[in-house]
Design an enzyme around this catalytic site. Sequence first.
Site, PDB file in Angstrom:
ATOM      1  N   ASP A   8     -34.587  24.754 -42.623  1.00 27.88           N
ATOM      2  CA  ASP A   8     -33.848  24.197 -42.225  1.00 27.88           C
ATOM      3  C   ASP A   8     -32.678  25.405 -41.693  1.00 27.88           C
ATOM      4  O   ASP A   8     -32.449  27.022 -43.410  1.00 27.88           O
ATOM      5  CB  ASP A   8     -33.136  23.121 -43.086  1.00 27.88           C
ATOM      6  N   ASP A 127     -33.439   9.955 -35.778  1.00 26.18           N
ATOM      7  CA  ASP A 127     -32.948  10.266 -36.987  1.00 26.18           C
ATOM      8  C   ASP A 127     -32.364   9.290 -36.831  1.00 26.18           C
ATOM      9  O   ASP A 127     -31.144   8.929 -37.322  1.00 26.18           O
ATOM     10  CB  ASP A 127     -32.046  11.676 -37.247  1.00 26.18           C
TER      11      ASP A 127
END
Length: 246
Positions: A8, A127
């Site tokens: 990330d 998500d």
Amino acid sequence: MDLYPAIDLRGGRCVRLFQGDYARETVYHDDPVAQARVFAAAGAGWLHVVDLDAARTGHPVNRDAVARIASAVDVRVQTGGGVRDEAAAEALFEAGAARVVLGTAALEQPALVARLAARYPVAVGLDARGRDVAVRGWLRSSGHDLLDVARGFEDQGVEALVVTEIGRDGTLEGPDVEGLAEVLDATSLDVIASGGVGSLDDLRTLAALRSRRGRALAGVIVGRALYEEHFTVAEALAALAEPGGR
């Protein structure tokens, strides 16, 4: 079942957020290319690379880092974050991505997914907090139900759904096994699990997971547990390959 070590990116560094909270960030490596090489050398066949800055703002702050990662390793790179038009997706494929993940755009512009999927390997990132799908870097509720959205992409040509339980992401407290089973039942698409993995037993549980229709997960994304050495990539691959897994 494939393992996707997570990289990330925020401000060019490898970080992890706790439950998607940008104010609760841990920096694990200043050099994402070096980290990618470590994961690749350990045997990972995929990397999951996310531009967190782009996910939040739509601006591809870390696109150069994605390109450097893709050129530095001989493994497939799945990447996303802020991919909200065809130009952004095409730029990532030109940078060396093997698959691009669309999140916010998939909810707000579903026709974009179908257009891209007709030309490129595309996944949709779902998500969610419970069944509520979030957008804009997990900052806003979309008002859409996770299972309804999953069903909606059934015939759009996408390769996979990347399903993250935001409340578990970065916690090491275990994946949302029941929720993942529901998604597996709701669609025939490959499902990649994300969020909460903290132990090899978590990986074994995911590898053995079967929905009521007998479907298994296609992969799992792991971040913090690898960075904090709860287990190695090699140990993770072995756990996923144990009898009962896919």
